[in-house]
Structures are given as C-alpha cells and as structure tokens.
Design a protein around this motif. Structure first.
Motif, PDB file in Angstrom:
ATOM      1  N   UNK A 159       0.819  -1.217   0.000  1.00  0.00           N
ATOM      2  CA  UNK A 159       0.000   0.000   0.000  1.00  0.00           C
ATOM      3  C   UNK A 159       0.851   1.265   0.000  1.00  0.00           C
ATOM      4  N   UNK A 160       1.997   1.186   0.695  1.00  0.00           N
ATOM      5  CA  UNK A 160       2.821   2.390   0.864  1.00  0.00           C
ATOM      6  C   UNK A 160       3.925   2.515  -0.181  1.00  0.00           C
ATOM      7  N   UNK A 161       4.026   1.545  -1.070  1.00  0.00           N
ATOM      8  CA  UNK A 161       5.095   1.547  -2.064  1.00  0.00           C
ATOM      9  C   UNK A 161       5.003   2.792  -2.942  1.00  0.00           C
ATOM     10  N   UNK A 162       6.109   3.515  -3.060  1.00  0.00           N
ATOM     11  CA  UNK A 162       6.082   4.773  -3.797  1.00  0.00           C
ATOM     12  C   UNK A 162       7.505   5.143  -4.200  1.00  0.00           C
ATOM     13  N   UNK A 163       7.680   6.396  -4.600  1.00  0.00           N
ATOM     14  CA  UNK A 163       8.975   6.943  -4.990  1.00  0.00           C
ATOM     15  C   UNK A 163       8.992   8.411  -4.587  1.00  0.00           C
ATOM     16  N   UNK A 164      10.110   9.104  -4.718  1.00  0.00           N
ATOM     17  CA  UNK A 164      10.112  10.542  -4.424  1.00  0.00           C
ATOM     18  C   UNK A 164       9.088  11.323  -5.238  1.00  0.00           C
ATOM     19  N   UNK A 165       8.672  10.791  -6.383  1.00  0.00           N
ATOM     20  CA  UNK A 165       7.626  11.449  -7.163  1.00  0.00           C
ATOM     21  C   UNK A 165       6.242  11.257  -6.562  1.00  0.00           C
ATOM     22  N   UNK A 166       6.155  10.429  -5.511  1.00  0.00           N
ATOM     23  CA  UNK A 166       4.888  10.226  -4.833  1.00  0.00           C
ATOM     24  C   UNK A 166       4.003   9.159  -5.444  1.00  0.00           C
ATOM     25  N   UNK A 167       4.560   8.326  -6.304  1.00  0.00           N
ATOM     26  CA  UNK A 167       3.774   7.280  -6.954  1.00  0.00           C
ATOM     27  C   UNK A 167       4.669   6.171  -7.455  1.00  0.00           C
ATOM     28  N   UNK A 178      18.646   4.651 -14.950  1.00  0.00           N
ATOM     29  CA  UNK A 178      17.920   4.572 -13.684  1.00  0.00           C
ATOM     30  C   UNK A 178      16.539   5.215 -13.841  1.00  0.00           C
ATOM     31  N   UNK A 179      15.511   4.376 -13.861  1.00  0.00           N
ATOM     32  CA  UNK A 179      14.133   4.843 -13.988  1.00  0.00           C
ATOM     33  C   UNK A 179      13.422   4.561 -12.684  1.00  0.00           C
ATOM     34  N   UNK A 180      13.537   5.478 -11.742  1.00  0.00           N
ATOM     35  CA  UNK A 180      13.084   5.156 -10.385  1.00  0.00           C
ATOM     36  C   UNK A 180      12.300   6.267  -9.690  1.00  0.00           C
ATOM     37  N   UNK A 181      11.852   7.262 -10.417  1.00  0.00           N
ATOM     38  CA  UNK A 181      11.042   8.302  -9.814  1.00  0.00           C
ATOM     39  C   UNK A 181      11.784   9.237  -8.883  1.00  0.00           C
ATOM     40  N   UNK A 182      13.105   9.332  -9.064  1.00  0.00           N
ATOM     41  CA  UNK A 182      13.870  10.299  -8.279  1.00  0.00           C
ATOM     42  C   UNK A 182      14.673   9.740  -7.141  1.00  0.00           C
ATOM     43  N   UNK A 183      14.802   8.418  -7.045  1.00  0.00           N
ATOM     44  CA  UNK A 183      15.615   7.818  -5.993  1.00  0.00           C
ATOM     45  C   UNK A 183      17.096   7.994  -6.353  1.00  0.00           C
ATOM     46  N   UNK A 184      17.864   8.616  -5.463  1.00  0.00           N
ATOM     47  CA  UNK A 184      19.278   8.879  -5.732  1.00  0.00           C
ATOM     48  C   UNK A 184      20.089   7.631  -5.419  1.00  0.00           C
ATOM     49  N   UNK A 185      20.825   7.145  -6.410  1.00  0.00           N
ATOM     50  CA  UNK A 185      21.514   5.862  -6.262  1.00  0.00           C
ATOM     51  C   UNK A 185      23.030   5.967  -6.226  1.00  0.00           C
TER      52      UNK A 185
END
Length: 271
Positions: free
Chosen positions: A226-234, A262-269
């Motif tokens: 339910x809480x799975x998301x990314x820095x983009x909020x989705x 890296x296609x991750x909604x803004x996660x810094x890797x």
C-alpha cells in the motif's frame, strides 16, 4: 493498453497513444524473456511499435502471453510466443533456436525474466529459495545470452533488467537484491568482453513499478504494498520503462555500453 493487476495497486498501463513509433527498430529481431507481463510486455509493445519482430519467452501464464501477442500484432508486428523456463539452460537455448529458425537471427536480446520473495530475516531463507532467486534472475540471463550470442552480429544489443535495489538495498528482499547486484557486475563485464564484436550491453534499473512481481508482498505485508512509492509520490508505470529499452536497442545509443539507465522516480543511487 492497460490491465488491473490487483485492487492494492493502480491499473498497469503498458503503452500509450502519446508514444509515436518512428521505425527505430524496423525489421530488428527481438527476444524478450519474461515478455508476457509487466515491464516485459511494455518493452514488447514499444519495440513492436518501432517496427521490430518480437518474440517473448514466458513461464506459465498462457493468458498473459496471449494478451501480449495480441498487443504486438495490433501494432502490425510479427509475434512469436514461446513457453519455457529461463532457469533451465535447455529451455533458453530452445527459445533462441526458435527465434533463429523463424527469423534467421537475433538483433536484440532483452533479459527481463525475474522473481522476488520477501523475508523478515535471513534465517527464513531456505537453500532452495536462495538458489531459485539466482537460477531465475541470474543464471537465466547467462543461459539466454550465451545461446543468443551465437547468432548475434555487429550492431546487436543486449539489455538486462536490474533494479534500484542493487544500488540502495532492500531489507526484506536480500536474495533478490543480491541477484540484481550480480546483474550489474555481469552487465559491466560482458560489455567489455563484447567490445571487439561490436555488440553493446547495457541495463535498466527500474524503481518500484506497477507489475505482477510486487504481489509477492500481498501475503507478506500488505502495508508495504500500500505504501510503495517513490520521491515522485507514486509508482512507475510499465509504459514509462518501455522507451528506455527502445533507446538502448537502437542506434540512438550507439556510443553507450556497460551503462545503466535509472528509472526510479527520483531515488538517488550514486551508481
């Protein structure tokens, strides 16, 4: 093309009208492992829209494979649907031979098949579970690549699916994360080995995406799902992954090998 996977996840979308094909992969012969669903289906549809002949290797879900075939053919592309187990060397070799028999060779191999299972503690991981992760996620990639390379020529492209977890870790997906880290090393090493043959090897590292693989959390901890998301909020959508694979498959990325998108909604890797 969309699909409602589960009530706990938003509907998955695999390709949209906004994506306009321009024959970037005209007449290219493509094999996608795990191509019947999730990211694999999105890749199949985007490459079909770019003019490729698309073969998918699926494990057990005939309905999903049939839906993907229909999607490929709706794009006006030739489709080849193959059943097999990427964890089995013979299965991978047979799939490659089927593509070569049908179309005379392989220009693009997408190693996308994968599985994951969460655990609260390493003590919960059986020998069999550990081995299954590596058999499906890593050994299958090796088997398919080794078989395909016999039929790939200069200008061909290999694209592997790793994960953001290889770079940031995941406390409940230790075996899965370990396999995805292995893929990173494999991609970089193989890219160097194949330089002299003019075959490029790159990888895509998705973050959390609306795909069937996330349902591993359903019986483990629904709150995670339910809480799975990314820095983009989705969560990401499969259709947001497909164009990256097209880019790595076509000549737009001709000066790129051994690299990661890296296609991750803004996660810094930092990777």
């Amino acid at each position: 093309m969309s699909d409602h996977i589960d009530d706990l996840l938003p509907p998955a979308e695999y390709i949209t009208d906004a994506y306009k094909g321009s024959d970037k992969l005209a007449d290219k012969r493509v094999l996608i492992t795990g191509g019947d669903s999730g990211i694999g289906r999105a890749v199949a549809l985007h490459m079909a829209r770019e003019g490729a002949k698309v073969a998918i290797l699926y494990h057990t879900d005939e309905d999903s494979a049939r839906t993907t075939r229909e999607g490929i053919e709706a794009e006006g592309a030739d489709a080849l649907v193959l059943q097999g187990d990427t964890a089995d060397s013979h299965s991978c070799k047979k799939a490659v031979e089927s593509v070569v028999s049908q179309w005379g060779g392989i220009d693009v191999l997408v190693n996308n098949a994968g599985m994951q299972k969460p655990y609260h503690d390493l003590s919960e991981v059986s020998d069999e579970d550990w081995q299954q992760h590596f058999d499906v996620n890593m050994s299958g990639m090796f088997y398919a690549t080794r078989a395909a390379l016999e039929h790939m020529k200069e200008g061909a492209s290999i694209i592997n699916t790793t994960s953001v977890n290889a770079y940031v870790g995941n406390d409940v997906l230790v075996p899965y994360t370990a396999t995805k880290g292995a893929i990173v090393g494999y991609t970089r090493a193989l890219s160097q080995q194949l330089l002299s043959r003019g075959i490029r090897v790159n990888q895509v590292a998705p973050g959390p995406v609306v795909t069937e693989i996330q349902l591993a959390f359903k019986d483990f901890d629904k709150d995670i799902l339910k809480s799975m998301s990314s820095p983009m909020g989705r969560l990401g959508q499969p259709y947001e992954m497909g164009p990256a694979y097209v880019f790595l498959a076509c000549q737009d990325s001709s000066f790129m090998t051994g690299q990661t998108l890296h296609l991750n909604g803004g996660m810094i890797t930092n990777g």
